[in-house]
Design an enzyme around this catalytic site. Structure first.
Site, short mmCIF file in Angstrom:
data_model
loop_
_atom_site.label_atom_id
_atom_site.label_comp_id
_atom_site.label_asym_id
_atom_site.label_seq_id
_atom_site.Cartn_x
_atom_site.Cartn_y
_atom_site.Cartn_z
N PRO A 257 1.62 -0.53 5.53
CA PRO A 257 1.25 -1.23 6.75
C PRO A 257 -0.14 -0.86 7.25
O PRO A 257 -0.43 0.30 7.49
CB PRO A 257 2.32 -0.81 7.76
CG PRO A 257 3.06 0.31 7.15
CD PRO A 257 2.59 0.52 5.76
N GLU A 258 -0.99 -1.85 7.36
CA GLU A 258 -2.33 -1.69 7.91
C GLU A 258 -2.33 -2.39 9.27
O GLU A 258 -1.27 -2.79 9.77
CB GLU A 258 -3.38 -2.30 6.96
CG GLU A 258 -3.28 -1.77 5.53
CD GLU A 258 -4.28 -2.39 4.56
OE1 GLU A 258 -5.38 -2.75 4.99
OE2 GLU A 258 -3.95 -2.53 3.38
N LYS B 150 -3.58 2.29 12.85
CA LYS B 150 -2.33 1.98 12.15
C LYS B 150 -1.14 2.66 12.81
O LYS B 150 -0.05 2.70 12.24
CB LYS B 150 -2.42 2.42 10.69
CG LYS B 150 -3.55 1.75 9.91
CD LYS B 150 -3.65 2.30 8.50
CE LYS B 150 -4.93 1.81 7.84
NZ LYS B 150 -5.17 2.44 6.53
N ARG C 67 -8.99 4.77 -5.16
CA ARG C 67 -8.16 3.61 -4.83
C ARG C 67 -8.47 2.45 -5.75
O ARG C 67 -9.61 2.22 -6.13
CB ARG C 67 -8.44 3.16 -3.38
CG ARG C 67 -8.57 4.28 -2.39
CD ARG C 67 -7.28 5.04 -2.26
NE ARG C 67 -6.19 4.20 -1.82
CZ ARG C 67 -5.97 3.86 -0.57
NH1 ARG C 67 -6.75 4.31 0.37
NH2 ARG C 67 -4.96 3.10 -0.25
#
Length: 291
Positions: A2-3, A58, A262
């Site tokens: 979740p961002e 967040k 990433r």
DNA sequence: GCCACTGTTAGCAT
DNA sequence: CATGCTAACAGTGG
């Protein structure tokens, strides 16, 4: 997972549902979920009414009566779920809140246990490290303040977008999507960005995050809202997760590489590292034509 | 079974 | 200080 858009969705959904309810009791099923020494404060939330919910980066802040707040971070796999008290508890539920004369309860589930809960004095929220170090909100900052963030910096742009102290709420998926829309290669040092590119980045950030909120977030593996519903922004992703597929704008194959540990997706044509000038020129010509 | 991968970020090394 | 890697964890898929 979740961002910002996912957290925003959860907060908007949950807020009208639990605002005004009185906390009857809680269960901390996995004590390490609670960070620091917040346990004695946590006991005080019993009997308090929930005033409202808000999002900070967040994180989710549940503001209660008498200067008490709960702070949740969902990290990668955390979920806040509003469900019936009688629904079976699974092994990943680490915390729950029960409300006075309500059949529903709020549960915090987190498979990977990266998430955390804190209980704090609302008036001292700014002292909490997790909040104090948070950068500006990308949907609130204006274009010129956004510009100033880059002064004296030279890190790669994607790394900075992911840095919560630089700007709050952006994670891996949206960083890639934002950079694609801004026609900027993720490895570009911010010292190389000119004012037009920074303006484009600011604009792209707003567009991508607002669209994602409208779609109620991105559900790729496990994200779901407080009612277990999926978002739909995964259907509109332009680069994230599209390695080898053709770019929806120019048809080039989307490439993937690792940046700051990433997975990073980009279009080698639209975001060509050394050809920013070309884009500028094209855009410049288009603008001139318009005029 | 083993290995590589996953949307976060704190903490450490450089 | 600014920046970049890695580990923390549990699950999934090859």
């Amino acid at each position: 997972m979740p961002e910002l858009p996912e957290i925003e969705t959860i907060v908007r959904d949950l807020s009208p549902k639990i605002r005004g309810l009185t906390i009857e009791s809680f269960k901390l099923l996995f004590p390490p979920l609670l960070k620091n020494e917040d346990l004695c404060l946590l006991h005080k939330i019993r009997g308090k009414r929930i005033i409202d919910l808000s999002r900070m980066g967040k994180m989710i802040l549940v503001n209660c009566q008498d200067d008490l707040s709960l702070l949740f971070h969902l990290k990668m796999t955390g979920r806040l779920i509003l469900c019936s008290r009688t629904a079976p508890l699974d092994k990943h539920t680490h915390f729950l809140l029960r409300f006075k004369s309500q059949k529903s309860e709020l549960r915090f589930r987190d498979i990977r246990k990266f998430g955390f809960l804190r209980c704090l004095r609302t008036s001292e929220a700014y002292l909490i490290k997790e909040l104090r170090l948070l950068g500006p909100e990308p949907l609130e900052i204006d274009s010129s303040s956004f510009d100033k963030l880059f002064r004296g910096r030279k890190a790669r742009i994607k790394g900075l977008l992911l840095d919560q102290r630089f700007i709050a709420g952006i994670g891996n998926i949206y960083a890639d999507e934002i950079l694609f829309r801004a026609l900027i290669h993720p490895s570009t040092s911010v010292s190389q960005l000119d004012s037009r590119q920074r303006k484009r980045l600011w604009k792209a950030t707003r567009v991508v995050l607002n669209k994602a909120i409208k779609s109620r977030g991105t559900s790729i593996q496990s994200y779901a809202d407080s009612q277990g519903r999926r978002g739909s922004f995964q259907n509109f992703l332009l680069v994230y997760g599209r390695e080898g597929l053709s770019c929806r704008v120019c048809g080039e194959r989307i490439k993937r590489f690792r940046l700051s540990g990433r997975s990073t997706f980009f279009c080698p044509c639209c975001q060509e590292f050394k050809k920013h000038k070309d884009h500028e020129d094209k855009r410049g010509r288009q603008n001139k034509k318009c005029l």
